[in-house]
Design a protein around this motif. Structure first.
Motif, mmCIF file in Angstrom:
data_model
loop_
_atom_site.group_PDB
_atom_site.id
_atom_site.type_symbol
_atom_site.label_atom_id
_atom_site.label_comp_id
_atom_site.label_asym_id
_atom_site.label_seq_id
_atom_site.Cartn_x
_atom_site.Cartn_y
_atom_site.Cartn_z
ATOM 1 N N GLU A 56 -6.859 2.036 -2.495
ATOM 2 C CA GLU A 56 -5.534 2.643 -2.611
ATOM 3 C C GLU A 56 -5.646 4.145 -2.815
ATOM 4 O O GLU A 56 -4.868 4.920 -2.237
ATOM 5 C CB GLU A 56 -4.756 2.013 -3.760
ATOM 6 C CG GLU A 56 -4.276 0.615 -3.476
ATOM 7 C CD GLU A 56 -3.632 -0.037 -4.684
ATOM 8 O OE1 GLU A 56 -3.741 0.505 -5.805
ATOM 9 O OE2 GLU A 56 -3.029 -1.102 -4.520
ATOM 10 N N GLY B 283 -6.585 5.748 0.463
ATOM 11 C CA GLY B 283 -5.421 5.729 1.339
ATOM 12 C C GLY B 283 -4.428 6.812 0.985
ATOM 13 O O GLY B 283 -3.866 7.487 1.860
ATOM 14 N N TRP B 284 -4.200 6.996 -0.313
ATOM 15 C CA TRP B 284 -3.284 8.040 -0.767
ATOM 16 C C TRP B 284 -3.820 9.416 -0.393
ATOM 17 O O TRP B 284 -3.072 10.279 0.087
ATOM 18 C CB TRP B 284 -3.092 7.929 -2.272
ATOM 19 C CG TRP B 284 -2.137 8.940 -2.809
ATOM 20 C CD1 TRP B 284 -0.780 8.875 -2.768
ATOM 21 C CD2 TRP B 284 -2.468 10.178 -3.433
ATOM 22 N NE1 TRP B 284 -0.239 10.007 -3.328
ATOM 23 C CE2 TRP B 284 -1.263 10.825 -3.758
ATOM 24 C CE3 TRP B 284 -3.670 10.802 -3.758
ATOM 25 C CZ2 TRP B 284 -1.222 12.065 -4.375
ATOM 26 C CZ3 TRP B 284 -3.619 12.033 -4.368
ATOM 27 C CH2 TRP B 284 -2.418 12.648 -4.685
ATOM 28 N N LYS C 57 -5.740 10.189 2.045
ATOM 29 C CA LYS C 57 -5.659 10.398 3.497
ATOM 30 C C LYS C 57 -4.259 10.800 3.941
ATOM 31 O O LYS C 57 -4.106 11.544 4.902
ATOM 32 C CB LYS C 57 -6.097 9.136 4.232
ATOM 33 C CG LYS C 57 -7.597 8.901 4.163
ATOM 34 C CD LYS C 57 -7.990 7.545 4.648
ATOM 35 C CE LYS C 57 -7.828 7.383 6.121
ATOM 36 N NZ LYS C 57 -8.377 6.104 6.611
ATOM 37 N N THR C 58 -3.238 10.314 3.241
ATOM 38 C CA THR C 58 -1.876 10.684 3.609
ATOM 39 C C THR C 58 -1.520 12.086 3.124
ATOM 40 O O THR C 58 -0.653 12.735 3.697
ATOM 41 C CB THR C 58 -0.835 9.689 3.050
ATOM 42 O OG1 THR C 58 -0.930 9.653 1.629
ATOM 43 C CG2 THR C 58 -1.055 8.312 3.615
ATOM 44 N N VAL C 59 -2.165 12.520 2.059
ATOM 45 C CA VAL C 59 -1.904 13.858 1.517
ATOM 46 C C VAL C 59 -2.715 14.842 2.312
ATOM 47 O O VAL C 59 -2.378 15.765 2.872
ATOM 48 C CB VAL C 59 -2.296 13.947 0.028
ATOM 49 C CG1 VAL C 59 -2.177 15.363 -0.471
ATOM 50 C CG2 VAL C 59 -1.417 13.039 -0.774
#
Length: 55
Positions: A47, A50-51, A53-55
């Motif tokens: 998680e 994943g976070w 990578k989005t930022v």
């Protein structure tokens, strides 16, 4: 892995994919409390990645 006396802590794939692949992790590995704890810890780490990578 068993010959080396190492317990693999990889995710178990119980569903058959389109290509017919399934993991070979059986109940001897997944019945231990350490496997469940490892999977919970792995989920938290995934998680976080994943976070990031989005930022």
């Amino acid at each position: 892995m068993r010959a080396l006396n190492v317990t693999p802590h990889v995710t178990r794939n119980t569903t058959t994919t389109k290509k017919g692949r399934r993991s070979s992790i059986d109940g001897r590995t997944t019945r231990h409390k350490s496997y469940a704890a490892s999977q919970k810890f792995r989920k938290r780490i995934e998680e976080a990645f994943g976070w990031l990578k989005t930022v």
